[in-house]
Write an enzyme that holds these catalytic residues in place. Sequence first.
Site, mmCIF file in Angstrom:
data_model
loop_
_atom_site.group_PDB
_atom_site.id
_atom_site.type_symbol
_atom_site.label_atom_id
_atom_site.label_comp_id
_atom_site.label_asym_id
_atom_site.label_seq_id
_atom_site.Cartn_x
_atom_site.Cartn_y
_atom_site.Cartn_z
ATOM 1 N N CYS B 132 0.937 -1.290 0.396
ATOM 2 C CA CYS B 132 -0.125 -0.136 -0.323
ATOM 3 C C CYS B 132 0.814 1.490 0.006
ATOM 4 O O CYS B 132 0.488 2.559 -0.880
ATOM 5 C CB CYS B 132 -1.076 0.041 0.856
ATOM 6 S SG CYS B 132 -0.055 -0.733 2.598
ATOM 7 N N HIS B 252 -3.410 6.249 4.247
ATOM 8 C CA HIS B 252 -1.948 6.535 4.913
ATOM 9 C C HIS B 252 -1.755 8.165 4.375
ATOM 10 O O HIS B 252 -1.614 8.938 2.920
ATOM 11 C CB HIS B 252 -0.581 5.329 4.041
ATOM 12 C CG HIS B 252 -0.948 4.033 4.256
ATOM 13 N ND1 HIS B 252 -0.780 3.602 5.700
ATOM 14 C CD2 HIS B 252 -0.569 2.968 4.283
ATOM 15 C CE1 HIS B 252 -1.248 2.458 6.085
ATOM 16 N NE2 HIS B 252 -0.739 2.084 4.723
#
Lengths: 350, 350
Positions: B132, B252
Amino acid sequence: MLQTEGLNVAVVGVTGAVGTRMLQMLESSPLPVKSLLPLASARSAGKKVNFGGKEWTIEEAKPESFDKIDIALFSAGGSVSKKLAPEAASRGAVVVDNTSAFRMDPEVPLVVPEVNEKALNAHHGIIANPNCSTIQMVAALEPIRQAYGLKRIIVSTYQAVSGSGAKAIMELETQTRAVLDDQPVETAIMPVKGDKKHYQMAFNAIPQIDLFQPNDYTFEEMKMINETKKIMDDQTLQVSATCVRVPVAISHGESVYIEIGKEGVSSTDIKALLKDAPGVVLQDDPANQIYPMPADAAGKKEVFVGRIRRDPDVANGFHLWIVSDNLLKGAAWNSVEIAERLVALGLVTY
Amino acid sequence: MLQTEGLNVAVVGVTGAVGTRMLQMLESSPLPVKSLLPLASARSAGKKVNFGGKEWTIEEAKPESFDKIDIALFSAGGSVSKKLAPEAASRGAVVVDNTSAFRMDPEVPLVVPEVNEKALNAHHGIIANPNCSTIQMVAALEPIRQAYGLKRIIVSTYQAVSGSGAKAIMELETQTRAVLDDQPVETAIMPVKGDKKHYQMAFNAIPQIDLFQPNDYTFEEMKMINETKKIMDDQTLQVSATCVRVPVAISHGESVYIEIGKEGVSSTDIKALLKDAPGVVLQDDPANQIYPMPADAAGKKEVFVGRIRRDPDVANGFHLWIVSDNLLKGAAWNSVEIAERLVALGLVTY
């Protein structure tokens, strides 16, 4: 605790998140304090604070407050310092100022005792305490700079909301409860109380600390850049910074990348240096999951360093993860430590 | 929604945080899906999922599950992928695997469509979806690399707990309530469920994501380093990373520092490139406090980029702040996007 022979100390902004901690740090310091003068805005005048086993009445800070003061610790915002710090100095007090008002003034020493205590000798009545995020970084990097030289710093911060004061901590708590309870989130303080927009801090990360400058850096980032060069007295040092607020109440984290002035140095060498460095605690044992964290550093005076490792692709590049209580070493403790050094160096006498 | 002519699609790990989002991404995709085969562990077999206006029964994932499958999306952990992805591929399915099991296998393309779609052509039945934190970074940097070349990346991450699964989000919520209510905090999952020690994630920042490697980097950091070089097909690219978990549920953040292959480039030039980049949304207007934040990016498929500015001391050095939903572009959406490209390129037919 209180001495019959000793210093008359004033604390300006004594009711704030930093001011209350200045009293704690003074109480646990070997500094010989004879009297305390707690100062604040008119709003807090008349309230009491306990210090050295005695109760003291808060007064409104005015120029004449400083007539008999030896050391004045300021942490009441830049505008109060700009107005009253020169008044205090002209009355013979030595000021340790925890705001950004005088930090870049070439006549004002900007001091982290572990790094540039000697700069205190050149003071003219005002000494500036650096920005919280700068202090913990330079305290950890100075031993490396001394041993190998330092060419470059690139830092990304993970900063606690207490840097914006006690009300910001309350806002984080209120917002957090609202998110958990699926209620509307109210925003009034973060990221910057005086800026136009306010955003949710709970369960978020905000890449803005203080106001944006014309070059698109924030003032917090420029403080880290400019103050680091001044404290380390090296305008050729390359420094760049990204400052981010995270939903943590107390203690800043910093992911710091450095290029040192020598090749062939190992992370073991750097760990050995930091193990014995003043004011620094090495917490670096990956096999046992030992590394600094904000939750552990809160309430402690030291700067905690870990995750030290070499860049796999760059021979003189290293990472460090640096954590410290932004209200203590980043503010109250560094100010009191400066006061201690002023007395030890004979720059303040009583 | 469902097509009479189209693909038979299996989703392995359909009950997880990523698996449920794979179904959402498939539903909103123009991919012609004829049938869904929801697969999971024996524990979930018999449960139902809704997809395309129809109810489907979850089956236990076994080698023979893939007999009539055209595309299999895997997100059930590395051990499941290691066992079943080759079985699926040998039965004629094309696997898009969201674990780290095959990412560094030289026979397996590691693909972010905005960067290296062409690598799909060389597949042998398995395609790896990158980590990710890698995906959002390379998607944002590729247009810059194309225009000016890229010499170096130094990244510090601010990663959400959902990267550790749905139970990690619940742990963050439970711990957060405990801290707010002054109750004992229980730790069982973060930072790494399978590691020895567990720490409080609420109101904290933990500089460990995944297990430590012999070189003192975490596996997450090594994924960012190695995967970036593979996706960008440049082993001379210097990459280093520090990965930190923050108390955010989804999305994130990344503070990314780059050195490009050309001098004389301005931040305005880079913003112009990213404004038109596929899959990227530029959010960069400091005067109006516009920048990406995890709270805004959650639930969106794009990669958001802002805080673009030049290093004041380094002519080819730039900062970027990159945010994306780690469960969507970082996982489910990138996998479905790969499936879309496989069909568009004629690499999967029906």
